[in-house]
Design an enzyme around this catalytic site. Sequence first.
Site, PDB file in Angstrom:
ATOM      1  N   PRO A 200      57.372 -10.717   4.110  1.00  0.00           N
ATOM      2  CA  PRO A 200      58.806 -10.916   3.899  1.00  0.00           C
ATOM      3  C   PRO A 200      59.522  -9.598   3.595  1.00  0.00           C
ATOM      4  O   PRO A 200      58.923  -8.653   3.073  1.00  0.00           O
ATOM      5  CB  PRO A 200      58.866 -11.840   2.672  1.00  0.00           C
ATOM      6  CG  PRO A 200      57.464 -12.336   2.456  1.00  0.00           C
ATOM      7  CD  PRO A 200      56.571 -11.292   3.016  1.00  0.00           C
TER       8      PRO A 200
ATOM      9  N   TYR B 252      53.610  -0.035  -5.356  1.00  0.00           N
ATOM     10  CA  TYR B 252      53.824  -1.407  -4.863  1.00  0.00           C
ATOM     11  C   TYR B 252      53.590  -1.449  -3.350  1.00  0.00           C
ATOM     12  O   TYR B 252      52.869  -2.331  -2.852  1.00  0.00           O
ATOM     13  CB  TYR B 252      55.233  -1.915  -5.207  1.00  0.00           C
ATOM     14  CG  TYR B 252      55.491  -3.286  -4.608  1.00  0.00           C
ATOM     15  CD1 TYR B 252      54.810  -4.407  -5.083  1.00  0.00           C
ATOM     16  CD2 TYR B 252      56.369  -3.450  -3.540  1.00  0.00           C
ATOM     17  CE1 TYR B 252      55.008  -5.660  -4.516  1.00  0.00           C
ATOM     18  CE2 TYR B 252      56.577  -4.700  -2.975  1.00  0.00           C
ATOM     19  CZ  TYR B 252      55.896  -5.806  -3.458  1.00  0.00           C
ATOM     20  OH  TYR B 252      56.084  -7.044  -2.891  1.00  0.00           O
TER      21      TYR B 252
ATOM     22  N   ASN C 229      49.703 -15.911  -3.037  1.00  0.00           N
ATOM     23  CA  ASN C 229      51.093 -15.498  -3.225  1.00  0.00           C
ATOM     24  C   ASN C 229      51.325 -14.721  -4.519  1.00  0.00           C
ATOM     25  O   ASN C 229      52.195 -13.861  -4.575  1.00  0.00           O
ATOM     26  CB  ASN C 229      51.967 -16.768  -3.202  1.00  0.00           C
ATOM     27  CG  ASN C 229      53.332 -16.550  -3.794  1.00  0.00           C
ATOM     28  OD1 ASN C 229      54.212 -15.965  -3.151  1.00  0.00           O
ATOM     29  ND2 ASN C 229      53.544 -16.992  -5.037  1.00  0.00           N
TER      30      ASN C 229
ATOM     31  N   THR D   4      64.421 -13.954  -5.472  1.00  0.00           N
ATOM     32  CA  THR D   4      63.579 -14.765  -6.373  1.00  0.00           C
ATOM     33  C   THR D   4      63.641 -14.074  -7.737  1.00  0.00           C
ATOM     34  O   THR D   4      64.550 -13.298  -7.992  1.00  0.00           O
ATOM     35  CB  THR D   4      62.110 -14.773  -5.878  1.00  0.00           C
ATOM     36  OG1 THR D   4      61.651 -13.409  -5.878  1.00  0.00           O
ATOM     37  CG2 THR D   4      61.960 -15.359  -4.483  1.00  0.00           C
TER      38      THR D   4
ATOM     39  N   SER E  31      54.061  -7.914   2.620  1.00  0.00           N
ATOM     40  CA  SER E  31      55.469  -7.512   2.487  1.00  0.00           C
ATOM     41  C   SER E  31      55.804  -6.494   3.563  1.00  0.00           C
ATOM     42  O   SER E  31      54.920  -5.759   4.034  1.00  0.00           O
ATOM     43  CB  SER E  31      55.713  -6.872   1.122  1.00  0.00           C
ATOM     44  OG  SER E  31      57.001  -6.302   1.049  1.00  0.00           O
TER      45      SER E  31
HETATM   46  P1  NDP Z   1      58.548 -14.335  -8.388  1.00  0.00           P
HETATM   47  O1  NDP Z   1      58.546 -13.346  -9.511  1.00  0.00           O
HETATM   48  O2  NDP Z   1      59.670 -15.296  -8.303  1.00  0.00           O
HETATM   49  O3  NDP Z   1      57.173 -15.132  -8.352  1.00  0.00           O
HETATM   50  C1  NDP Z   1      55.946 -14.483  -8.554  1.00  0.00           C
HETATM   51  C2  NDP Z   1      54.902 -15.504  -8.927  1.00  0.00           C
HETATM   52  O4  NDP Z   1      53.640 -14.849  -9.072  1.00  0.00           O
HETATM   53  C3  NDP Z   1      55.220 -16.186 -10.253  1.00  0.00           C
HETATM   54  O5  NDP Z   1      54.831 -17.520 -10.188  1.00  0.00           O
HETATM   55  C4  NDP Z   1      54.333 -15.404 -11.208  1.00  0.00           C
HETATM   56  O6  NDP Z   1      53.996 -16.111 -12.376  1.00  0.00           O
HETATM   57  C5  NDP Z   1      53.103 -15.219 -10.336  1.00  0.00           C
HETATM   58  N1  NDP Z   1      52.223 -14.210 -10.903  1.00  0.00           N
HETATM   59  C6  NDP Z   1      52.471 -12.914 -11.151  1.00  0.00           C
HETATM   60  N2  NDP Z   1      51.409 -12.343 -11.714  1.00  0.00           N
HETATM   61  C7  NDP Z   1      50.464 -13.295 -11.837  1.00  0.00           C
HETATM   62  C8  NDP Z   1      49.159 -13.337 -12.356  1.00  0.00           C
HETATM   63  N3  NDP Z   1      48.580 -12.245 -12.864  1.00  0.00           N
HETATM   64  N4  NDP Z   1      48.468 -14.501 -12.318  1.00  0.00           N
HETATM   65  C9  NDP Z   1      49.037 -15.617 -11.812  1.00  0.00           C
HETATM   66  N5  NDP Z   1      50.281 -15.656 -11.318  1.00  0.00           N
HETATM   67  C10 NDP Z   1      50.983 -14.508 -11.338  1.00  0.00           C
HETATM   68  O7  NDP Z   1      58.514 -13.424  -7.069  1.00  0.00           O
HETATM   69  P2  NDP Z   1      58.330 -13.822  -5.523  1.00  0.00           P
HETATM   70  O8  NDP Z   1      58.268 -15.271  -5.341  1.00  0.00           O
HETATM   71  O9  NDP Z   1      59.339 -13.058  -4.774  1.00  0.00           O
HETATM   72  O10 NDP Z   1      56.916 -13.147  -5.237  1.00  0.00           O
HETATM   73  C11 NDP Z   1      55.831 -13.846  -4.657  1.00  0.00           C
HETATM   74  C12 NDP Z   1      55.061 -12.898  -3.748  1.00  0.00           C
HETATM   75  O11 NDP Z   1      55.918 -12.483  -2.689  1.00  0.00           O
HETATM   76  C13 NDP Z   1      54.573 -11.614  -4.416  1.00  0.00           C
HETATM   77  O12 NDP Z   1      53.267 -11.342  -3.948  1.00  0.00           O
HETATM   78  C14 NDP Z   1      55.553 -10.565  -3.915  1.00  0.00           C
HETATM   79  O13 NDP Z   1      54.981  -9.291  -3.897  1.00  0.00           O
HETATM   80  C15 NDP Z   1      55.823 -11.089  -2.519  1.00  0.00           C
HETATM   81  N6  NDP Z   1      57.024 -10.618  -1.878  1.00  0.00           N
HETATM   82  C16 NDP Z   1      58.248 -10.816  -2.461  1.00  0.00           C
HETATM   83  C17 NDP Z   1      59.383 -10.368  -1.818  1.00  0.00           C
HETATM   84  C18 NDP Z   1      60.744 -10.491  -2.420  1.00  0.00           C
HETATM   85  O14 NDP Z   1      61.670  -9.771  -1.972  1.00  0.00           O
HETATM   86  N7  NDP Z   1      60.963 -11.338  -3.384  1.00  0.00           N
HETATM   87  C19 NDP Z   1      59.303  -9.744  -0.491  1.00  0.00           C
HETATM   88  C20 NDP Z   1      57.967  -9.572   0.003  1.00  0.00           C
HETATM   89  C21 NDP Z   1      56.886 -10.023  -0.652  1.00  0.00           C
HETATM   90  P3  NDP Z   1      54.596 -15.715 -13.820  1.00  0.00           P
HETATM   91  O15 NDP Z   1      55.941 -16.367 -13.874  1.00  0.00           O
HETATM   92  O16 NDP Z   1      53.589 -16.258 -14.765  1.00  0.00           O
HETATM   93  O17 NDP Z   1      54.686 -14.221 -13.847  1.00  0.00           O
HETATM   94  C1  8X3 Z   2      59.292  -7.140  -1.605  1.00  0.00           C
HETATM   95  C2  8X3 Z   2      60.270  -6.614  -0.634  1.00  0.00           C
HETATM   96  O1  8X3 Z   2      61.465  -4.491   0.098  1.00  0.00           O
HETATM   97  O2  8X3 Z   2      61.644  -5.152  -2.240  1.00  0.00           O
HETATM   98  O3  8X3 Z   2      57.996  -6.880  -1.198  1.00  0.00           O
HETATM   99  O4  8X3 Z   2      59.599  -4.261  -1.390  1.00  0.00           O
HETATM  100  S1  8X3 Z   2      60.759  -5.041  -1.066  1.00  0.00           S
END
Ligand code: NDP
Ligand code: 8X3
Length: 244
Positions: free
Chosen positions: A174, A144, A78, A179, A131
């Site tokens: 997603p 991205y 994730n 978030t 995503s």
């Molecule tokens: P958040 O920013 O809330 O969470 C991201 C998490 O990833 C945090 O725990 C962050 O930790 C961790 N992280 C980032 N970089 C690293 C690293 N180098 N090593 C370890 N941990 C790391 O965002 P989301 O929960 O939304 O994102 C989670 C995943 O979902 C991502 O892959 C994102 O691309 C994907 N996603 C999100 C969407 C959205 O609209 N939110 C839609 C589609 C996909 P830290 O706090 O230390 O940075």
């Molecule tokens: C996160 C969803 O549409 O912001 O992957 O790229 S979007």
Amino acid sequence: MVTGATSGIGEACARQFINAGYRVIATGRNVTKLNLLKEEFGSDLLPLVFDVRDREIAEASVKALPAEWSEIDILINNAGLALGLDPEYQGDYTDWETMIDTNIKGLLTMTRVVVPGMVERNRGHVINIGSVAGDAAYANGNVYCATKAAVKSITDGLRIDVAHTALRVTLLKPGLVETNFSNVRFHGDDRRADNVYKGITPLTGDDIANAALYAAQAPKHVQIAEMLILATHQANGSTIVRKS
Ligand code: NDP
Ligand code: 8X3
């Protein structure tokens, strides 16, 4: 094992899987948050601090797991992020490298480190967080979107390469999930981040964790290969109908 379990989708996955009876190895960089999760969940959660971009430490951390935690049944890849929303010809090199190193290379490292044990045991499930952005590029999403398209190919490739085993491989894609994602993308500009979710009811981390749990709990002969999960009123990465 959930990577990036300190926020958003990863944290929701850790919570929901524990509530469903799993023990969770929660990995991340935020030690304070991992300690809070440990306090909350006690022996059901093992915090593991590392950056997925640091291959050596990631590998050493997994190798050093205590015996009772060493047989990982489910890997939720994730950890990831978007940085910036700019035309490709004006993008920031450092942002690009961070996204590529985290979203693609970090996910590959975790796969390379964890999956051999699964293959050896002929038991396991890899759930990658892709995503809708990986389905088609949207304006200014360029790098991205490319990293998430790579996650799709990497997931499909793994599914092929373990098809002779009982392992299952799932890609969750997603759409708009509220978030910390946009706060990170806009480098802490919270007002700009809030605008991303204006006029629409976005998904939550729990909505995606539900999908992960559904895939994990499907009967063993059922492999949920891919799920695209969008907010209602979102049709794809660039068509979002907002109420004004
Ligand atoms: P958040 O920013 O809330 O969470 C991201 C998490 O990833 C945090 O725990 C962050 O930790 C961790 N992280 C980032 N970089 C690293 C690293 N180098 N090593 C370890 N941990 C790391 O965002 P989301 O929960 O939304 O994102 C989670 C995943 O979902 C991502 O892959 C994102 O691309 C994907 N996603 C999100 C969407 C959205 O609209 N939110 C839609 C589609 C996909 P830290 O706090 O230390 O940075
Ligand atoms: C996160 C969803 O549409 O912001 O992957 O790229 S979007």
